[in-house]
Design a protein around this motif. Structure first.
Motif, mmCIF file in Angstrom:
data_model
loop_
_atom_site.group_PDB
_atom_site.id
_atom_site.type_symbol
_atom_site.label_atom_id
_atom_site.label_comp_id
_atom_site.label_asym_id
_atom_site.label_seq_id
_atom_site.Cartn_x
_atom_site.Cartn_y
_atom_site.Cartn_z
ATOM 1 N N GLY A 20 0.894 -1.259 0.137
ATOM 2 C CA GLY A 20 0.117 -0.174 -0.056
ATOM 3 C C GLY A 20 0.745 1.280 -0.223
ATOM 4 O O GLY A 20 0.427 2.536 0.243
ATOM 5 N N GLU A 21 2.120 1.088 -0.265
ATOM 6 C CA GLU A 21 2.832 2.346 -0.490
ATOM 7 C C GLU A 21 2.673 3.288 -1.790
ATOM 8 O O GLU A 21 3.389 4.547 -1.972
ATOM 9 C CB GLU A 21 4.305 1.917 -0.272
ATOM 10 N N PHE A 22 1.916 3.140 -2.668
ATOM 11 C CA PHE A 22 1.604 3.760 -3.678
ATOM 12 C C PHE A 22 0.228 4.642 -3.681
ATOM 13 O O PHE A 22 -0.688 3.929 -2.829
ATOM 14 C CB PHE A 22 1.761 2.850 -5.067
ATOM 15 N N LYS A 23 0.312 5.589 -4.074
ATOM 16 C CA LYS A 23 -1.022 6.621 -3.834
ATOM 17 C C LYS A 23 -1.188 7.098 -5.089
ATOM 18 O O LYS A 23 -0.593 7.375 -5.968
ATOM 19 C CB LYS A 23 -0.606 7.710 -2.813
ATOM 20 N N SER A 24 -2.562 6.937 -5.605
ATOM 21 C CA SER A 24 -2.891 7.603 -6.602
ATOM 22 C C SER A 24 -3.034 9.167 -6.933
ATOM 23 O O SER A 24 -3.212 9.900 -5.910
ATOM 24 C CB SER A 24 -4.502 7.127 -7.132
#
Length: 94
Positions: A20-24
């Motif tokens: 979950g380390e990527f953010k849109s």
């Protein structure tokens, strides 16, 4: 689906994604702008008539069958790619 062998960098990216380390970065404003650009790109509101050789037409129709699309769609796609710069004349670069 088969298992793929990932290299170290690819595995690190996958691990980060799964953690979950990527953010849109898609904001409502950006989404609206992209949708408008896509609609404008896909809009077919003009008609043209051209004359080409029978041989070229048959070749286009055969190619379209291989691609699984109508030949008019193939011609439109080729023209779009050419005018947008993603399809270039090989002879022009010599």
């Amino acid at each position: 689906m088969g298992k793929f062998k990932l290299d170290k960098e690819e595995q690190e990216i996958l691990d980060a994604f799964e953690a979950g380390e990527f953010k849109s970065v898609m904001t409502p404003t950006r989404k609206k702008a992209l949708q408008a650009a896509a609609e404008e790109t896909l809009k077919k509101d003009k008609r043209i008539n051209i004359r080409i050789s029978g041989r070229d037409l048959v070749a286009l129709q055969r190619r379209a069958v291989k691609e699984g699309i109508p030949y008019q769609t193939l011609v439109s796609s080729i023209l779009h790619k050419y005018v947008s710069g993603s399809l270039q004349d090989k002879m022009a670069n010599k």
